[in-house]
Scaffold this motif. Structure first.
Motif, PDB file in Angstrom:
ATOM      1  N   LEU A 561      13.254  -1.849 -25.314  1.00  0.00           N
ATOM      2  CA  LEU A 561      14.415  -1.156 -24.742  1.00  0.00           C
ATOM      3  C   LEU A 561      14.495  -1.355 -23.231  1.00  0.00           C
ATOM      4  O   LEU A 561      15.548  -1.171 -22.622  1.00  0.00           O
ATOM      5  CB  LEU A 561      14.360   0.341 -25.077  1.00  0.00           C
ATOM      6  CG  LEU A 561      14.467   0.687 -26.566  1.00  0.00           C
ATOM      7  CD1 LEU A 561      14.295   2.174 -26.789  1.00  0.00           C
ATOM      8  CD2 LEU A 561      15.820   0.224 -27.122  1.00  0.00           C
ATOM      9  N   PHE A 567      20.482   1.551 -21.869  1.00  0.00           N
ATOM     10  CA  PHE A 567      19.728   2.764 -22.193  1.00  0.00           C
ATOM     11  C   PHE A 567      18.920   3.270 -20.998  1.00  0.00           C
ATOM     12  O   PHE A 567      18.006   4.066 -21.139  1.00  0.00           O
ATOM     13  CB  PHE A 567      18.811   2.492 -23.393  1.00  0.00           C
ATOM     14  CG  PHE A 567      19.545   1.839 -24.524  1.00  0.00           C
ATOM     15  CD1 PHE A 567      20.685   2.429 -25.034  1.00  0.00           C
ATOM     16  CD2 PHE A 567      19.131   0.626 -25.044  1.00  0.00           C
ATOM     17  CE1 PHE A 567      21.405   1.824 -26.058  1.00  0.00           C
ATOM     18  CE2 PHE A 567      19.844   0.008 -26.062  1.00  0.00           C
ATOM     19  CZ  PHE A 567      20.989   0.607 -26.569  1.00  0.00           C
ATOM     20  N   LEU A 592      18.917   6.296 -26.102  1.00  0.00           N
ATOM     21  CA  LEU A 592      19.445   5.635 -27.311  1.00  0.00           C
ATOM     22  C   LEU A 592      19.631   6.652 -28.433  1.00  0.00           C
ATOM     23  O   LEU A 592      20.665   6.672 -29.111  1.00  0.00           O
ATOM     24  CB  LEU A 592      18.492   4.507 -27.738  1.00  0.00           C
ATOM     25  CG  LEU A 592      18.795   3.791 -29.041  1.00  0.00           C
ATOM     26  CD1 LEU A 592      20.210   3.208 -29.051  1.00  0.00           C
ATOM     27  CD2 LEU A 592      17.791   2.663 -29.292  1.00  0.00           C
TER      28      LEU A 592
END
Ligand SMILES: Nc1ncnc2c1ncn2[C@@H]1O[C@H](COP(=O)(O)OP(=O)(O)OP(=O)(O)O)[C@@H](O)[C@H]1O
Length: 683
Positions: A561, A567, A592
């Motif tokens: 991520l 995010f 997220l």
């Protein structure tokens, strides 16, 4: 009150640690507040649109809808004006109540995997022998080399084709993707083209091929059709659920010489189509024989066998699968006549055994050798990942992003345990991951503009759409297919690089078939099994069937991520994100997760989908997997519920699931209760 309750449901639903409680919460809601709540949840659309038919490339359209949805007016174009305003108010009102689950708190410890090192069973696939060594029609050989572009035989073909050409019955087991279709297809075509009296279309079926799913029927038809290219007088045809009976009847009337069918539809025709007959049927081939039993088709197979026997007693019979489990022995007893047993993994033993010897072995414990230890493709890397319930969704999303967005060029299949789960996750992932948020991407984002293509396939879809999706995924080089076990058997989807099992499969045999959709015919492939901490035992269960898996750490997957700035949490300027700071990874996972939650709460329709997708469904097979994903210290093999066939019959043939031991755990009474209700179909 309603809104508060909804956010509570979300919290509970995503917290699989207490998934069972969430189910109870849902039940409680339905009983105590049923009227008020039901009224609120009643959508003008009725049920979640499982049987809708968007264009196959719906993801593009839906992706652009994300912005609209995020503003709280989800796909309400078709709603009456008043309803539309009401819904918008609902979703706006609901926002303050949405609480992001504290993802990283109160999770169960992830146990160390105690894995016995096992020697996996591996089969060599190819031989150096060419098809021209066999006594085949020259046109058939040239079709194999020029149309199918195949030169040498695989092991299973080398062993099986001569046996079938001699007219013997056979029970054939070889690993997934090793060429079993041609192993029966080539001798079948060779024998039919060489018949003394030339076959006429109006003669009706000379061969019957039974397969468990519609997609496999289409695929097998395609292979047989290619083999028949030089022998145009032999006509193949498919009968399968979801197609129009009337047109099938018309085709039967015209004549089909090689009939490929799913068992249920064939039984329908046996009962209702006058022109169907088996007077000349000389071949019966049952592909994925064990699955046909699993699906509760045993009764149908008996009806079919009776119909065949009533018209012509002698016939050549073949049963095939990558996993010939115990149940198949019973089917072999009733359908095969003095069969030759061909098991490719048996390299140290003689691979061809006379039936008598095989029968003797079948009654001895050592017979389990080839029945219960499954061969795994040599170039398949198998992984397992332990993920606490609350983190499953974000971890899956991070995995998809890593493989399909950052590494690119991957083609992935993700297995879920029910149609509802597939629909829910398809909608969620499509809208949250697939470009819908591109507008939120910072200018100098580290994310490439790769678009994620999601498709889904399950038994609740219209046949037309199922076929379209199947064909699209077949041809595509990348993409992510979300599906149920409808895609687990026999499907030959080229270039699939990853298989993800989001729910543990109902049996090790199903595990083998699911992972067998990759690393076919000597290619490379990878598989990932996602387990809850309480399911750690599943790894030992696989090891007891000589299946090895290596662990991938959840934290590593989540760290992907960091590559996606969508995010990123807004920070004061001074604080820069650095590498894979665990704290920042957690923050991004939470961002997220919040996006997922916001999406679900964007309308009552999505809330309802979430409930359908995440709570117990009426399908016992789905419930088995869901029960397993609850963190309730349930021993892994807790599968006492027999799957039912689509027609609701109890499937007594599924020895694979009934074999597991029931060891009562702390929550046994709850489970017992639930299982009883599920097995009565009141789920
Ligand atoms: N001799 C061969 N050489 C190269 N490729 C082959 C050969 N025989 C079959 N294939 C190809 O291998 C792929 C897998 O074949 P097939 O679907 O028949 O495998 P299978 O053993 O039935 O798998 P499963 O158990 O998953 O159903 C197909 O794409 C097929 O065209």
């Amino acid at each position: 009150m309603f809104l508060f309750t909804m956010s509570k449901i979300w919290y509970h639903l995503l917290n699989s640690h207490s998934l069972m409680h969430s189910c109870y919460l849902v039940c409680l809601l339905t009983s105590k507040q049923s009227n008020a709540l039901k009224r609120k949840l009643q959508s003008p659309h009725g049920n979640p649109p499982l049987k809708r038919k968007p264009p196959v490339n719906a993801f593009k359209k839906c992706a652009t809808e994300t912005n609209i949805r995020e503003k709280g007016s989800l796909s309400q174009k078709s709603l009456p004006k008043k309803q539309l305003t009401d819904n918008r108010n609902e979703s706006q009102k609901s926002k303050p109540f949405i609480k992001t689950s504290s993802l990283f708190r109160n999770n169960p410890d992830i146990p160390k995997i105690h894995r016995k090192a096992v020697q996996q069973i591996q089969e060599s696939i190819f031989t150096a022998d060419s098809f021209s060594q066999l006594d085949l029609h020259p046109h058939l050989i040239s079709t194999i080399t020029t149309v199918l572009k195949i030169c040498s035989m695989t092991n299973v073909q080398k062993e099986t084709i001569p046996v079938l050409l001699q007219g013997k019955d056979a029970l054939v087991r070889s690993q997934t993707g090793s060429g079993k279709t041609l192993a029966y297809g080539i001798p079948l075509v060779q024998s039919l083209q060489g018949m003394k009296t030339k076959i006429k279309r109006s003669d009706g079926p000379y061969a019957l091929i039974l397969v468990p799913t519609r997609e496999l029927a289409i695929q097998s038809f395609d292979t047989i059709q290619k083999l028949l290219k030089p022998f145009t007088w032999i006509v193949p045809g498919v009968l399968m659920g979801g197609e129009k009976r009337k047109s099938e009847k018309a085709r039967l009337r015209k004549g089909i010489n090689i009939l490929i069918s799913t068992p249920g539809r064939l039984v329908d025709h046996i009962k209702s189509t006058e022109c169907i007959h088996f007077r000349r049927t000389q071949w019966l081939i049952i592909d994925e024989a064990d699955r046909i039993l699993d699906l509760g088709f045993e009764k149908d197979v008996t009806v079919i066998l009776n119909a065949l026997n009533a018209e012509k007693e002698t016939r050549q019979n073949v049963l095939l699968s990558a996993t010939l489990t115990e149940g198949v022995t019973r089917l072999a007893d009733i359908s095969l006549n003095d069969p030759i047993r061909i098991s490719i993994a048996d390299e140290n033993q003689k691979s061809l055994k006379p039936a008598l010897q095989a029968d003797k072995e079948a009654s001895s414990p050592s017979s389990c050798m080839d029945q219960e230890n499954f061969a795994v493709p040599e170039k398949l890397k198998q992984y397992v990942m332990m993920v606490p319930g609350k983190l499953r969704l974000v971890t899956l999303a991070a995995f998809i992003l890593e493989k399909c967005k950052f590494e690119k060029r991957h083609k992935m299949i993700i297995f879920f345990s029910s149609c509802e789960q597939v629909e829910f996750h398809y909608d969620l992932l499509l809208n949250v991951l697939s470009g819908g948020l591109e507008s939120e991407q910072p200018k100098h984002s580290s994310v490439s503009s790769v678009h994620l293509e999601f498709l889904r396939l399950h038994g609740n879809m219209e046949q037309e759409e199922r076929t379209e999706v199947f064909q699209e995924f077949l041809k595509s080089k990348t993409g992510i297919l979300l599906c149920t076990d409808v895609a687990a058997r026999g499907l030959d989807l080229p270039q699939v690089t990853w298989i993800v099992q989001y729910n543990a499969p109902a049996s090790p045999a199903e595990y083998i078939h699911r992972i067998g959709r990759t690393a076919r015919i000597g290619c490379h492939g990878n598989s990932l099994l996602v387990l809850a901490p309480s399911e750690a035992e599943y790894v030992s269960l696989l090891a007891s069937h000589k299946i090895n898996v290596s662990e991938i750490k959840m934290e590593k997957v989540l760290s992907s991520l960091m590559k996606d700035d969508r995010f990123k949490l807004p920070r004061p300027r001074s604080k820069k994100s650095c590498g894979t700071d665990p704290q920042e990874v957690r923050e991004r996972a939470t961002v997220l997760q919040t996006k997922f939650e916001n999406y679900v709460h964007s309308s009552e329709v999505t809330v309802r989908w979430a409930k359908k997708g995440l709570t117990f469904s009426r399908r016992p097979t789905a419930n088995i997997a869901l029960l397993r994903s609850c963190d309730l210290n349930i021993p892994v093999g807790w599968t006492l519920v027999y799957p039912r066939s689509r027609r609701g019959r109890k499937n007594r043939g599924n020895l694979a699931t009934s074999r597991f031991q029931h060891k009562p755990g702390p929550s046994t009474h709850l489970l017992q209760n639930l299982l009883e209700r599920l097995s009565r179909g009141s789920g």
